[in-house]
Motif scaffolding. Structure first.
Motif, PDB file in Angstrom:
ATOM      1  N   LYS A 287     -61.041  11.952  13.263  1.00 53.99           N
ATOM      2  CA  LYS A 287     -59.863  11.147  12.938  1.00 53.99           C
ATOM      3  C   LYS A 287     -59.692  11.041  11.425  1.00 53.99           C
ATOM      4  O   LYS A 287     -58.586  11.168  10.900  1.00 53.99           O
ATOM      5  CB  LYS A 287     -59.996   9.753  13.570  1.00 53.99           C
ATOM      6  CG  LYS A 287     -58.812   8.863  13.344  1.00 53.99           C
ATOM      7  CD  LYS A 287     -57.614   9.344  14.118  1.00 53.99           C
ATOM      8  CE  LYS A 287     -56.507   8.325  14.070  1.00 53.99           C
ATOM      9  NZ  LYS A 287     -55.307   8.802  14.733  1.00 53.99           N
ATOM     10  N   TYR A 288     -60.796  10.829  10.714  1.00 54.20           N
ATOM     11  CA  TYR A 288     -60.753  10.752   9.252  1.00 54.20           C
ATOM     12  C   TYR A 288     -60.214  12.055   8.662  1.00 54.20           C
ATOM     13  O   TYR A 288     -59.335  12.043   7.806  1.00 54.20           O
ATOM     14  CB  TYR A 288     -62.146  10.449   8.700  1.00 54.20           C
ATOM     15  CG  TYR A 288     -62.219  10.567   7.205  1.00 54.20           C
ATOM     16  CD1 TYR A 288     -61.716   9.553   6.388  1.00 54.20           C
ATOM     17  CD2 TYR A 288     -62.771  11.691   6.593  1.00 54.20           C
ATOM     18  CE1 TYR A 288     -61.768   9.661   5.007  1.00 54.20           C
ATOM     19  CE2 TYR A 288     -62.830  11.798   5.219  1.00 54.20           C
ATOM     20  CZ  TYR A 288     -62.328  10.786   4.429  1.00 54.20           C
ATOM     21  OH  TYR A 288     -62.366  10.901   3.071  1.00 54.20           O
ATOM     22  N   LYS A 289     -60.744  13.170   9.139  1.00 53.36           N
ATOM     23  CA  LYS A 289     -60.294  14.465   8.627  1.00 53.36           C
ATOM     24  C   LYS A 289     -58.826  14.704   8.947  1.00 53.36           C
ATOM     25  O   LYS A 289     -58.076  15.221   8.114  1.00 53.36           O
ATOM     26  CB  LYS A 289     -61.153  15.587   9.197  1.00 53.36           C
ATOM     27  CG  LYS A 289     -62.549  15.605   8.628  1.00 53.36           C
ATOM     28  CD  LYS A 289     -63.394  16.658   9.285  1.00 53.36           C
ATOM     29  CE  LYS A 289     -64.829  16.592   8.783  1.00 53.36           C
ATOM     30  NZ  LYS A 289     -65.701  17.546   9.452  1.00 53.36           N
ATOM     31  N   ASP A 290     -58.396  14.324  10.144  1.00 53.51           N
ATOM     32  CA  ASP A 290     -56.991  14.494  10.527  1.00 53.51           C
ATOM     33  C   ASP A 290     -56.079  13.653   9.647  1.00 53.51           C
ATOM     34  O   ASP A 290     -55.013  14.103   9.233  1.00 53.51           O
ATOM     35  CB  ASP A 290     -56.776  14.106  11.994  1.00 53.51           C
ATOM     36  CG  ASP A 290     -57.405  15.099  12.964  1.00 53.51           C
ATOM     37  OD1 ASP A 290     -57.781  16.212  12.538  1.00 53.51           O
ATOM     38  OD2 ASP A 290     -57.521  14.746  14.152  1.00 53.51           O
ATOM     39  N   LEU A 291     -56.486  12.432   9.350  1.00 56.20           N
ATOM     40  CA  LEU A 291     -55.668  11.551   8.518  1.00 56.20           C
ATOM     41  C   LEU A 291     -55.694  11.972   7.055  1.00 56.20           C
ATOM     42  O   LEU A 291     -54.716  11.796   6.334  1.00 56.20           O
ATOM     43  CB  LEU A 291     -56.147  10.102   8.640  1.00 56.20           C
ATOM     44  CG  LEU A 291     -55.904   9.447   9.995  1.00 56.20           C
ATOM     45  CD1 LEU A 291     -56.591   8.088  10.057  1.00 56.20           C
ATOM     46  CD2 LEU A 291     -54.417   9.309  10.276  1.00 56.20           C
ATOM     47  N   ARG A 292     -56.809  12.532   6.632  1.00 54.30           N
ATOM     48  CA  ARG A 292     -56.956  12.954   5.249  1.00 54.30           C
ATOM     49  C   ARG A 292     -56.115  14.184   4.939  1.00 54.30           C
ATOM     50  O   ARG A 292     -55.595  14.329   3.830  1.00 54.30           O
ATOM     51  CB  ARG A 292     -58.426  13.247   4.978  1.00 54.30           C
ATOM     52  CG  ARG A 292     -58.726  13.431   3.536  1.00 54.30           C
ATOM     53  CD  ARG A 292     -60.207  13.490   3.314  1.00 54.30           C
ATOM     54  NE  ARG A 292     -60.468  14.547   2.375  1.00 54.30           N
ATOM     55  CZ  ARG A 292     -61.587  15.208   2.266  1.00 54.30           C
ATOM     56  NH1 ARG A 292     -62.575  14.936   3.063  1.00 54.30           N
ATOM     57  NH2 ARG A 292     -61.729  16.140   1.383  1.00 54.30           N
ATOM     58  N   THR A 293     -55.980  15.071   5.902  1.00 51.27           N
ATOM     59  CA  THR A 293     -55.196  16.285   5.712  1.00 51.27           C
ATOM     60  C   THR A 293     -54.182  16.421   6.854  1.00 51.27           C
ATOM     61  O   THR A 293     -54.404  17.169   7.799  1.00 51.27           O
ATOM     62  CB  THR A 293     -56.087  17.533   5.668  1.00 51.27           C
ATOM     63  OG1 THR A 293     -56.886  17.551   6.853  1.00 51.27           O
ATOM     64  CG2 THR A 293     -56.991  17.539   4.460  1.00 51.27           C
ATOM     65  N   PRO A 294     -53.085  15.650   6.773  1.00 43.34           N
ATOM     66  CA  PRO A 294     -52.099  15.691   7.856  1.00 43.34           C
ATOM     67  C   PRO A 294     -51.453  17.061   7.982  1.00 43.34           C
ATOM     68  O   PRO A 294     -51.315  17.790   7.013  1.00 43.34           O
ATOM     69  CB  PRO A 294     -51.070  14.644   7.442  1.00 43.34           C
ATOM     70  CG  PRO A 294     -51.306  14.366   6.014  1.00 43.34           C
ATOM     71  CD  PRO A 294     -52.702  14.799   5.675  1.00 43.34           C
ATOM     72  N   LYS A 295     -51.106  17.380   9.214  1.00 43.68           N
ATOM     73  CA  LYS A 295     -50.427  18.649   9.486  1.00 43.68           C
ATOM     74  C   LYS A 295     -49.037  18.625   8.880  1.00 43.68           C
ATOM     75  O   LYS A 295     -48.341  17.619   8.920  1.00 43.68           O
ATOM     76  CB  LYS A 295     -50.362  18.894  10.978  1.00 43.68           C
ATOM     77  CG  LYS A 295     -51.720  19.084  11.600  1.00 43.68           C
ATOM     78  CD  LYS A 295     -51.636  19.352  13.074  1.00 43.68           C
ATOM     79  CE  LYS A 295     -53.026  19.549  13.641  1.00 43.68           C
ATOM     80  NZ  LYS A 295     -52.996  19.846  15.043  1.00 43.68           N
ATOM     81  N   THR A 296     -48.626  19.774   8.339  1.00 43.85           N
ATOM     82  CA  THR A 296     -47.312  19.865   7.706  1.00 43.85           C
ATOM     83  C   THR A 296     -46.251  20.369   8.663  1.00 43.85           C
ATOM     84  O   THR A 296     -45.077  20.280   8.386  1.00 43.85           O
ATOM     85  CB  THR A 296     -47.370  20.813   6.497  1.00 43.85           C
ATOM     86  OG1 THR A 296     -47.729  22.115   6.965  1.00 43.85           O
ATOM     87  CG2 THR A 296     -48.361  20.326   5.462  1.00 43.85           C
ATOM     88  N   GLY A 297     -46.681  20.941   9.783  1.00 39.09           N
ATOM     89  CA  GLY A 297     -45.735  21.510  10.728  1.00 39.09           C
ATOM     90  C   GLY A 297     -45.424  22.961  10.433  1.00 39.09           C
ATOM     91  O   GLY A 297     -44.771  23.643  11.190  1.00 39.09           O
ATOM     92  N   VAL A 298     -45.922  23.466   9.316  1.00 37.36           N
ATOM     93  CA  VAL A 298     -45.723  24.862   8.924  1.00 37.36           C
ATOM     94  C   VAL A 298     -47.044  25.594   9.105  1.00 37.36           C
ATOM     95  O   VAL A 298     -47.998  25.359   8.385  1.00 37.36           O
ATOM     96  CB  VAL A 298     -45.257  24.973   7.457  1.00 37.36           C
ATOM     97  CG1 VAL A 298     -45.076  26.422   7.056  1.00 37.36           C
ATOM     98  CG2 VAL A 298     -44.000  24.165   7.246  1.00 37.36           C
ATOM     99  N   GLY A 299     -47.108  26.467  10.100  1.00 30.10           N
ATOM    100  CA  GLY A 299     -48.305  27.251  10.321  1.00 30.10           C
ATOM    101  C   GLY A 299     -49.472  26.482  10.904  1.00 30.10           C
ATOM    102  O   GLY A 299     -50.582  26.962  10.904  1.00 30.10           O
TER     103      GLY A 299
END
Length: 68
Positions: free
Chosen positions: A55-67
């Motif tokens: 969860k920390y990693k997901d929140l730290r580097t949110p997906k941009t929707g590109v690729g």
């Protein structure tokens, strides 16, 4: 050792204590010291820790929707 329940809803306070224990004890879990022996198993605590890291990693580097 008491048998842990099948499921346990972690409180925010328990989660913070888990983080503090993991950070100060070189990744060793001390459920007895935390007063959680019988509430959760070591496997459940380890799973909680892995979920927190993800969860920390997901929140730290949110997906941009590109690729992604």
């Amino acid at each position: 050792m008491a048998q842990a329940k099948d499921t346990h809803k972690w409180t925010p306070q328990e989660t913070r204590r888990l983080i503090n224990f993991r950070a100060t004890r070189d990744n060793e879990l001390f459920l007895e010291e935390m007063g959680m022996e019988g509430k959760v198993t070591r496997q459940q605590a380890s799973k909680k820790w892995e979920n927190l890291k993800k969860k920390y990693k997901d929140l730290r580097t949110p997906k941009t929707g590109v690729g992604d």
